[in-house]
Design a protein around this motif. Structure first.
Motif: not given
Length: 540
Positions: A178-182, A206-207, A235-237
Motif C-alpha cells: 500500500v502506498g507504493a505508486v509514488p 486503484r479504486a 492510492p492503489a493496492v
C-alpha cells in the motif's frame, strides 16, 4: 424507585469504531449495518462512500471526520471530544473508518488514539473489523493471494520510512503493498537488486472493489515505465508475485458486461430500484433521473366512489397496472382508515412482478399476474372471460394514470366485463435535472440510457435535451423505439420482451458483445463515453 433514583439514572451512550471496508458498500458486515441503523451520530472518514450511509436513520447526524461545520480541518482532538461528549450525553456514536481497523485503515491510522481517549474517559466502546483492502482489492482484481504454490504473503506499507526492501526481495513471498505508486520505481529497483526476477509480475489496482476500479499489470523491470505511460495514480493496492498471473483466468469484476458504464435511468428512485440493482449486478453505475412527477387527480370524487364501491362489494376484480396505482389506492385506504382486509372476496390482478411486489408489501396477494408478457396485452391473454354462472359480479375496478392507453379497457369489455376506468393519479413532466446532469447527457458523459416507455423519451428530451451520439440507446419495445427514432436517436438495443428486467439484460448482452469484439480485434476495451466520433450519429 424513588424520584431521586430516577433522576440519577441516565442513558449511557457508546462509541463503535466500525470498519467500512474497501469501498464496495455491499461488503459491510452485518454488525456494521446494525450499528449504523441505531446510530445517533456518525463520524466518517472521507474515504467512506455515501452509499454506506443509506443504512443510517434519517434523524442521525453525519459528520465529516476530516472537517468541521465551517469546512476547516477537524483536528483529531476536536473529533475525539465530539464523540466522547456525544456518548456521555447518551448518544450511540459510530466512527466509520475506511478499510479495516485491524489491518489497514486507509487514512485513519490514528484511530487507536481515539480509542485510547474513550477508554481514559470511561466511555464504552467496541471495535468492529471490516473487510480488509489488502485482501479484498486483489480478489476483486482476479488475484487470489493464496492461489499459487507460494503461500507466504507479506503486507508492506511503502509509505513507512526505512522499509527493508532487500529482505523482501530475498524471498519469493507474495508482496501486497500500500502506498507504493509514488515510489514504485525505487521499490522495483531494490527488489530486483535483492534477487527478485525482473520478469516478476506486478499488478496495481486503484479504486478497488468499486466500479471505478482499474488494474495495471506489468513486471518489475517495466512497472515504472508503464505507470508513467498510463498516468496511473494512487492510492492503489500493489501485488508483486507469480499469483498475478492468475488474473488471466480469474478476473471477474472488471470483466462484467457493463463494468463502469454510467447508465441513465429516467425513472423515480421508487420505480428504478429493482432496475438499478440489476444494472449494478452487471457492473454498471445507474443514475436515476425522474422524467415524470406523480400527482393526485384534479377531482377526487371518482376515486372516492370507487373505493366506496370496493368496500361495498361493487367489484369482482381490481386490476393494477402500475406501482403508482397501488400507491394511490393505498393512500386512499389510509385516508379512510382501511387496510388490506377490504380486499377480502375480491380478485386482484397485477400487470407485472413489480406491481405484484407492491401489492404484497400492502398485504394483498394478487390472484393474477401475466404468465408471459408483463403488459396490458399479457394480462388480457390470461384474463378469464366473464361467466354469469361463476362470476356473481361483472364489474372491474381499474385505477390508473390519466394518460394510460385504452388497450386493457377495450380488451376487458371484449371479454364481457364492465369496467370502471378511474383516474387514480396524474402524470406530469418532472422538473429539469441539475445543470451538470443536463450537460452530462448532452456531451456524452453517460454510456447508455434506458427508455422504458415513449413518455420517458419525450420527457427526457424535453427536460434535459437529446442524449449524445455516443450514448447507447436501449428501448423496452417497438413503440418506445419508434418514439426514440422520431426524436433523432438511433436505437442500439431493444428488449426481447417488454419488461425492465429484459431491457437491462439486453443491454448487458450488448455490452458483453462489444467487449468481446474489442478483445478479438486486439483493441483496448473502452466504454462508449470514452470515445468521440467526428460526426453526430443519426437515426437510420
Amino acid at each position: 424507585m424513588t424520584p431521586t433514583m430516577i433522576k440519577k439514572c441516565k442513558a449511557t451512550g457508546s462509541v463503535a469504531f466500525v470498519g467500512a471496508g474497501p469501498g464496495d458498500p455491499d461488503l459491510l458486515t452485518l454488525r456494521a449495518v446494525q450499528l449504523l441503523a441505531a446510530a445517533d451520530l456518525v463520524v466518517r472518514d472521507p474515504g467512506v462512500p455515501d452509499e454506506v450511509l443509506t443504512h443510517c436513520r434519517a434523524e442521525a447526524e453525519v459528520v465529516d471526520g476530516a472537517h468541521g461545520e465551517d469546512g476547516q480541518p477537524l483536528a483529531q482532538a476536536a473529533r475525539t471530544k465530539l464523540m466522547i461528549d456525544a456518548a456521555r450525553s447518551g448518544k450511540q456514536v459510530v466512527r466509520l473508518i475506511a478499510g479495516d481497523p485491524g489491518s489497514y485503515a486507509g487514512s485513519s491510522q490514528s484511530w487507536t488514539d481515539e480509542v485510547t481517549a474513550c477508554a481514559r474517559a470511561g466511555v464504552t466502546f467496541e471495535i468492529i473489523p471490516g473487510v480488509s483492502p489488502v485482501t479484498a482489492v486483489p480478489t476483486y482484481a482476479g488475484i487470489p493471494l493464496a492461489a499459487g504454490a507460494q503461500r507466504e504473503i507479506r503486507v508492506v506499507n511503502a509509505a513507512e520510512p526505512d522499509v527493508d526492501w532487500a529482505a523482501h526481495g530475498a524471498t519469493e513471498a507474495t508482496l501486497v503493498l500500500v502506498g507504493a505508486v509514488p515510489v514504485i520505481d525505487q521499490i522495483a529497483r531494490e527488489l530486483i537488486a535483492a534477487g527478485r526476477r525482473p520478469a516478476t509480475p506486478v499488478a496495481l489496482t486503484r479504486a478497488g472493489t468499486t466500479t471505478e476500479q482499474k488494474t495495471l499489470v506489468s513486471t518489475l523491470d517495466r512497472v515504472a515505465v508503464d505507470v508513467k505511460a498510463a498516468k496511473f495514480e494512487g492510492p492503489a493496492v500493489t501485488v508483486v508475485g507469480d499469483v498475478v498471473a492468475q488474473r488471466d483466468v480469474m478476473s471477474w469484476f472488471e470483466t462484467k458486461p457493463l463494468f463502469g458504464w454510467k447508465v441513465l435511468v429516467p425513472r423515480t428512485k421508487e420505480q428504478a430500484k429493482a432496475l438499478s440493482d440489476q444494472l449494478r449486478s452487471y457492473g454498471a453505475v445507474p443514475f436515476e433521473v425522474p422524467t415524470i412527477s406523480v400527482e393526485p387527480p384534479r377531482t377526487p370524487q371518482q376515486m372516492e366512489r370507487a373505493i366506496k364501491g370496493l368496500v361495498t362489494g361493487r367489484y369482482e376484480w381490481v386490476a393494477f397496472t402500475s406501482v403508482n396505482a397501488v400507491k394511490a389506492v393505498r393512500e386512499k385506504f389510509e385516508e379512510y382508515g382501511l387496510d388490506a382486509r377490504a380486499f377480502a372476496g375480491i380478485k386482484v390482478a397485477a400487470v407485472g412482478e413489480q406491481t405484484a411486489a407492491a401489492l404484497r408489501a400492502f398485504g394483498v396477494k394478487p390472484d393474477l399476474v401475466p404468465s408471459g408478457e408483463q403488459s396490458a396485452r399479457g394480462l388480457l391473454e390470461d384474463w378469464p372471460p366473464y361467466d354469469p354462472v361463476f362470476d356473481p359480479i361483472d364489474r372491474v375496478f381499474l385505477p390508473r394514470a390519466d394518460i394510460a392507453t385504452e388497450t386493457l379497457v377495450a380488451g376487458l369489455i371484449e371479454l364481457g366485463w364492465e369496467v370502471d376506468d378511474v383516474t387514480a393519479y396524474r402524470t406530469v413532466r418532472a422538473a429539469p435535472p441539475p445543470a451538470e446532469t443536463r450537460e452530462a447527457i448532452k456531451t456524452g458523459k453517460f454510456d447508455a440510457v434506458l427508455f422504458t416507455s415513449s413518455s420517458t423519451v419525450r420527457n427526457l428530451v424535453g427536460i434535459a435535451g437529446k442524449p449524445h451520439a455516443t450514448t447507447v440507446i436501449a428501448c423496452i419495445g417497438p413503440q418506445t423505439a419508434k418514439t426514440a427514432e422520431e426524436h433523432g436517436l438511433r436505437v442500439d438495443v431493444m428488449a426481447p420482451e417488454p419488461s425492465v428486467a429484459q431491457l437491462a439484460a439486453a443491454l448487458a448482452e450488448f455490452g458483453a458483445a462489444r467487449r468481446l469484439a474489442a478483445i478479438e480485434a486486439g483493441e483496448p476495451v473502452y466504454r462508449p463515453s470514452e470515445r468521440r466520433p467526428t460526426a453526430r450519429r443519426r437515426a437510420k
